[in-house]
Enzyme design. Sequence first.
Site, PDB file in Angstrom:
ATOM      1  N   ARG B  29       0.849  -1.179   0.000  1.00 30.18           N
ATOM      2  CA  ARG B  29       0.000   0.000   0.000  1.00 30.18           C
ATOM      3  C   ARG B  29       0.881   1.224   0.000  1.00 30.18           C
ATOM      4  O   ARG B  29       1.876   1.267   0.709  1.00 30.18           O
ATOM      5  CB  ARG B  29      -0.857   0.030   1.268  1.00 30.18           C
ATOM      6  CG  ARG B  29      -1.928  -1.006   1.289  1.00 30.18           C
ATOM      7  CD  ARG B  29      -2.787  -0.733   2.517  1.00 30.18           C
ATOM      8  NE  ARG B  29      -4.106  -1.319   2.383  1.00 30.18           N
ATOM      9  CZ  ARG B  29      -4.368  -2.563   2.737  1.00 30.18           C
ATOM     10  NH1 ARG B  29      -3.419  -3.324   3.234  1.00 30.18           N
ATOM     11  NH2 ARG B  29      -5.594  -3.033   2.599  1.00 30.18           N
ATOM     12  N   THR B  30       0.490   2.191  -0.778  1.00 29.17           N
ATOM     13  CA  THR B  30       1.125   3.485  -0.630  1.00 29.17           C
ATOM     14  C   THR B  30       0.037   4.472  -0.257  1.00 29.17           C
ATOM     15  O   THR B  30      -0.985   4.537  -0.911  1.00 29.17           O
ATOM     16  CB  THR B  30       1.807   3.945  -1.923  1.00 29.17           C
ATOM     17  OG1 THR B  30       0.924   3.754  -2.993  1.00 29.17           O
ATOM     18  CG2 THR B  30       3.083   3.201  -2.152  1.00 29.17           C
ATOM     19  N   LEU B  31       0.288   5.145   0.769  1.00 26.99           N
ATOM     20  CA  LEU B  31      -0.713   6.094   1.241  1.00 26.99           C
ATOM     21  C   LEU B  31      -0.032   7.424   1.466  1.00 26.99           C
ATOM     22  O   LEU B  31       0.860   7.512   2.298  1.00 26.99           O
ATOM     23  CB  LEU B  31      -1.299   5.599   2.546  1.00 26.99           C
ATOM     24  CG  LEU B  31      -2.274   4.434   2.432  1.00 26.99           C
ATOM     25  CD1 LEU B  31      -2.286   3.639   3.697  1.00 26.99           C
ATOM     26  CD2 LEU B  31      -3.661   4.942   2.121  1.00 26.99           C
TER      27      LEU B  31
END
Lengths: 257, 292, 223
Positions: B29-31
């Site tokens: 995940r990239t947040l």
Amino acid sequence: MFRNQYDTDVTTWSPTGRLFQVEYSMEAVKQGSAAIGLRSKTHVVLACVNKANSELSSHQKKIFKVDDHIGVAIAGLTADGRVLSRYMRSEAINHSFTYESPLPVGRLVVQLADKAQVCTQRSWKRPYGVGLLAFAIGSRSQAAKTYLERRFENFTNSSREDLIKDALIATRETLQGEKLKSSICTVSVVGVGEPFHILDQETVQQLIDTFELVTEEEPPAPEPASEPAAADQGGAEQGAGAEQGAAPDEGVAPMDI
Amino acid sequence: MTRKTSLTMESNQSNQHNSLLASEADSQRTLYPYVTGTSVVAIKYKDGILMASDMGGSYGSTLRYKSVERIKPVGKHSLLGASGEISDFQEILRYLDELILYDNMWDDGNSLGPKEVHSYLTRVMYNRRNKFNPLWNSLILGGVKNGHKYLGMVSMIGVNFEDDHVATGFGNHLARPILRDEWHENLSFEDGVKLLEKCMRVLLYRDRSAINKLQIAKITEEGVTVSQPYSLKTFWGFSAFQNPTVGAEGSWWVVVRWVRPNPDQKKLRRPPLLLPLILPPRSPQLAANLDA
Amino acid sequence: MTKQQANWSPYDNNGGSCVAIAGADYCVIAADTRMSSGYNILTREYSKICKLADKAVMASSGFQADVNALQKQLAAKHLTYQHQHNKQMSCPAMAQLLSNTLYYKRFFPYYAFNVLGGLDSEGKGCVFTYDAVGSYERVGYSSQGSGSTLIMPFLDNQLKSPSPLLLPAQDAVTPLSESEAVDLVKTVFASATERDIYTGDKLEIVVLNAGGIHREYMELRKD
């Protein structure tokens, strides 16, 4: 076997334009023992008459706490009343979980009315055979209504004690000569700075005695022999019921919650 | 909007069981936020709540938007200020619009106060963090209802509290020490605004994302007013701003001077050859050359 | 655009210390009121103590959002319990409920470190101490949170509880009187505040005894 062929479901009209299922449910409310509610500027008192179903059983609980600021008295099918009480309790809990503030009573009432209305439009459902709150419902409640209608203008400025007194008198009106005793009635109070709670039996009896409600009566009709037994049962339950607001009772919980 | 991307499919059919662990293991995940607003500062004062924020919207370190309203009224009794992802804030405003609409539709005289809205926002923020899909904001909620002042905060992971004065982001470092020194219960409106402007000025000087275009909002029992955008008077003439690193230990004051390589060559009739000379500050050699 | 933030985490540690001491007929539960995030103090007046029932009080440190959710969950469950049983939950019952509630989130835990204090059905003081996923034990005293590493050995030294390995089992309650216990709590917090940056501002002390519930405060260092 059936009264007629138009009462099998709630969405079928009779040729005369009636909905029998709805009428049945209203009849169930009328036949239930009376429940009475009155309010002043600061307090609300709910009271009801407890009738045991048979000589060997105790009566059903007819007043339920929903939240600290809401309580409900029922007349009619107790089972339906408990289902609705449970619904109201969960609505109250959910509201305070989300908003950290108490659910407004008016909104709960509308939500409940909407829920009850849906039952009159689904063929596989039936209307709840129970009335809640209102100012006087249940059997012989007309007598109580008459009394309350004569007096309601004074209620706004009533003290807590006067309100309870009026509730007890109104309850007595529905008894038709039977003696008013704490064993056959339940009284509950909610008010400013006073969370909803059911008064315990001793307190109710004391109130009846101090208000001298019984002496105004004509000589009471001879009581059925079974009365004391039922009264004791009821007393135990009332005691436990009243503990909700007060110190916890370490005794066995009643079965009829 | 904040981005959430996964390299592999979230719902890996063969790994339906234990989906939480599976998706943790084989997906990334990239947040991160795209367009962000910086600090919001708010205080209680005599008659209610005052809140201030600038109107910048930063795209990373680029000043991308200059007229973003980051303080909005919610219903009749509340004021919401936000830092962090602007689009998430605007989504929150849509949630609140719906909440207030449904509240009004009861038409029964009851209405949600600041405490209820704050509690609701806490649930929203916390529920989103539980889904690993946060709303990337720090929110400040202030309001007055029934003579009761309310001022609280919610972070993007659901941390929430009330206080007499609050600030998000850089405001926590730079504004709150000032507020702890100077805030008191009976601030007048004028003194409250002065105090907030003092905070905003410090933030403007020291927070690179802060811009000199801000709004101040007021909420009292009478209602909400959000000011028109305006700017603060600033003074950049401090020596520390003129040449921040001069004289600092280990720093290099880069001086570029065009000098003649050899003054003696003047006699040769050639055009003078000019070379740049770069020297550290305070070197004796430099001093000699400059004075010459 | 380059990434500005460090990797996002669903957790934070908001610090704080909690202590509970049980006596023969009382229980003292205490916690400081500082709430921090990193090197920031978010607020100096956040109560970590929550009254769950008439005779069960919980003090919690860790991640505030989780603590808050946990407290609300327990409050709702306790309301349901009261509706169904017409009485308040006892402290040991609440202790089991707390354990179950924590374990329910075993694979995405509440980052909450709790001590539960109260009076049991005989009116004796009781303390239950927990980890984040619900392991718990009934003890005579306990400490949790950021200052627990400083406080716990101090309490061990002062209170010398009987070993739980002794047979027959000995009573875990401390021999101190109520006022001695309150004084001890004040001392350990004043000490922890000296070295633990996440403990300070104010101390909130709740005392439970036969007379009911009683609350007092003591100022702590604010630096």
